[in-house]
Design an enzyme around this catalytic site. Structure first.
Site, PDB file in Angstrom:
ATOM      1  N   ILE A  13      20.773  -9.227  13.006  1.00  0.00           N
ATOM      2  CA  ILE A  13      19.450  -9.174  13.637  1.00  0.00           C
ATOM      3  C   ILE A  13      19.494  -9.804  15.029  1.00  0.00           C
ATOM      4  O   ILE A  13      18.920  -9.278  15.987  1.00  0.00           O
ATOM      5  CB  ILE A  13      18.396  -9.843  12.722  1.00  0.00           C
ATOM      6  CG1 ILE A  13      18.390  -9.118  11.364  1.00  0.00           C
ATOM      7  CG2 ILE A  13      17.012  -9.783  13.361  1.00  0.00           C
ATOM      8  CD1 ILE A  13      17.609  -9.803  10.279  1.00  0.00           C
ATOM      9  N   TYR A 141      19.241 -20.561  -1.452  1.00  0.00           N
ATOM     10  CA  TYR A 141      18.982 -19.854  -0.187  1.00  0.00           C
ATOM     11  C   TYR A 141      17.492 -19.910   0.151  1.00  0.00           C
ATOM     12  O   TYR A 141      17.098 -20.350   1.233  1.00  0.00           O
ATOM     13  CB  TYR A 141      19.466 -18.398  -0.277  1.00  0.00           C
ATOM     14  CG  TYR A 141      18.957 -17.542   0.844  1.00  0.00           C
ATOM     15  CD1 TYR A 141      19.329 -17.810   2.161  1.00  0.00           C
ATOM     16  CD2 TYR A 141      18.069 -16.489   0.599  1.00  0.00           C
ATOM     17  CE1 TYR A 141      18.830 -17.040   3.203  1.00  0.00           C
ATOM     18  CE2 TYR A 141      17.583 -15.714   1.639  1.00  0.00           C
ATOM     19  CZ  TYR A 141      17.955 -15.996   2.934  1.00  0.00           C
ATOM     20  OH  TYR A 141      17.456 -15.243   3.967  1.00  0.00           O
ATOM     21  N   PHE A 169      11.224  -9.203   4.894  1.00  0.00           N
ATOM     22  CA  PHE A 169      11.474  -8.612   3.587  1.00  0.00           C
ATOM     23  C   PHE A 169      12.875  -7.985   3.694  1.00  0.00           C
ATOM     24  O   PHE A 169      13.810  -8.720   3.955  1.00  0.00           O
ATOM     25  CB  PHE A 169      10.301  -7.723   3.164  1.00  0.00           C
ATOM     26  CG  PHE A 169       9.181  -8.593   2.606  1.00  0.00           C
ATOM     27  CD1 PHE A 169       8.579  -9.569   3.400  1.00  0.00           C
ATOM     28  CD2 PHE A 169       8.789  -8.516   1.279  1.00  0.00           C
ATOM     29  CE1 PHE A 169       7.614 -10.435   2.883  1.00  0.00           C
ATOM     30  CE2 PHE A 169       7.809  -9.365   0.763  1.00  0.00           C
ATOM     31  CZ  PHE A 169       7.232 -10.326   1.560  1.00  0.00           C
TER      32      PHE A 169
END
Ligand code: UDP
Length: 328
Positions: A13, A141, A169
């Site tokens: 990302i 996590y 998401f």
């Protein structure tokens, strides 16, 4: 033009974010230890090889540059690994983030964007999941991400650090221009694995469980295009620069697709056979995770450009076929 530090800018990302910021003419400095990122995914800006564990390096970096904001993408992201090795998850995702935040406060850089996750919610009590849904993460996590969200609230109260947490998401897809894509090693995410099976790079895709309480028995997820995620970051940091208070936003398309539906859509998009095996459930997988992103739409003015699962898969497929053959 602003000067922005992107931590983890060589990752999936982060690398898309760096590209978008450069297109907006911002000055971008990238800090990445390349533990999972790729140097050649950083398409511009000033690259610094280093870790958030190195506080001397961080201090030097913040003394040298006056940053207008920091975006943090450098986290460990594998749920299963976090169960086996929680120490490294808490060290990397919490302690190292704390190093970054304390350095920011010391240097009076008070604008921060944090990559959070739907995993902070744990087993959903209702869907779609909005921001006020109870937070009960079921693995280290998710807990590590929630801890940082809580630290950020305290840092706002105590030091005036303004942050926005964006809870992704299922991030998916690839750069629409074909320059960047997902290159996790090992790959654990559904869409790239399905497409690798379509490309013959794997013999089949294993579906984890077909006895969930969903229409076709497989898990439902809300897939969101990586460029749409980056667009939300851009809007969020601009909002903070305009003086907005701290915020948290859930980011998804608000529509869920089952594992079987994703495989069918991938067959359609690729025109390839995709062999499937059915396996056991994967531990810690809720049946259905779908976002309510109404708040991001209202407060950030965010709208997804690529809400269709076919478009997300098409871009990921182009990357699998043409872009991902790098050796690093
Ligand atoms: N999944 C699967 N086979 C795989 C990888 C994933 O059936 O090889 C399923 C997984 O159980 C989940 C969905 O695909 O229901 C999305 O998983 P992914 O790891 O991509 O993202 P997550 O939802 O864990 O963030």
């Amino acid at each position: 033009m602003k000067k922005i530090l992107v931590v983890g800018g060589a990752g999936y990302i982060g690398s898309h974010m760096v590209k978008m910021l450069l297109q907006k003419q911002h000055h971008v400095v990238i800090l990445d230890d390349l533990s999972s990122g790729h140097r050649d995914a950083v398409l511009g800006g000033d690259f610094i090889l280093g870790s958030l564990a190195d506080t001397a390096l961080l201090n030097g970096l913040f003394a040298e540059h006056h940053f207008d904001g920091v975006m943090h993408f450098a986290s460990f992201i594998q749920v299963g690994e976090s169960m086996l090795n929680p120490g490294s998850y808490y060290r990397n995702n919490v302690t190292n983030t704390l190093n970054l935040l304390e350095t920011m406060v010391n240097h009076k850089v008070l604008t921060f964007l944090f990559s959070s996750t739907a995993a902070i919610f744990g087993e959903p009590l209702y869907t779609p999941i909005n921001e006020i849904h109870p937070k009960n993460p079921i693995n280290p996590y998710g807990r590590s991400k929630l801890m940082v969200e809580e630290i950020l609230a305290d840092f706002d109260r105590a030091y005036g650090l303004k942050s926005i947490c964006l809870r992704y998401f299922n991030a998916a897809g690839a750069d629409a221009e074909g320059q960047l894509g997902e290159r996790h090693d090992p790959e654990t995410h559904l869409i790239p694995l399905v497409l690798q099976a379509a490309a013959g790079m794997r013999p089949y895709i294993t579906v984890f469980g077909q006895d969930y309480d969903t229409p076709d028995g497989t898990c439902i997820r809300d897939y969101i295009h990586v460029e749409d995620l980056c667009q939300a970051h851009l809007l969020a940091i601009e909002k903070l620069w305009d003086g907005a208070p701290r915020g948290v936003y859930n980011l998804g398309n608000g529509e869920g697709f089952s594992v079987r539906e994703v495989i069918d859509a991938a067959r359609e998009v690729t025109g390839r056979e995709i062999p499937v095996q059915y396996g056991a459930r994967r531990e810690g997988d809720p049946a259905r995770l779908v976002a309510d992103s109404g708040l991001a739409r209202i407060q950030l003015g965010w709208q997804s450009k690529y809400p269709e699962i076919e478009k997300i898969i098409e871009h990921a497929w182009r990357w699998i076929l043409h872009g991902s053959k790098h050796d690093s």
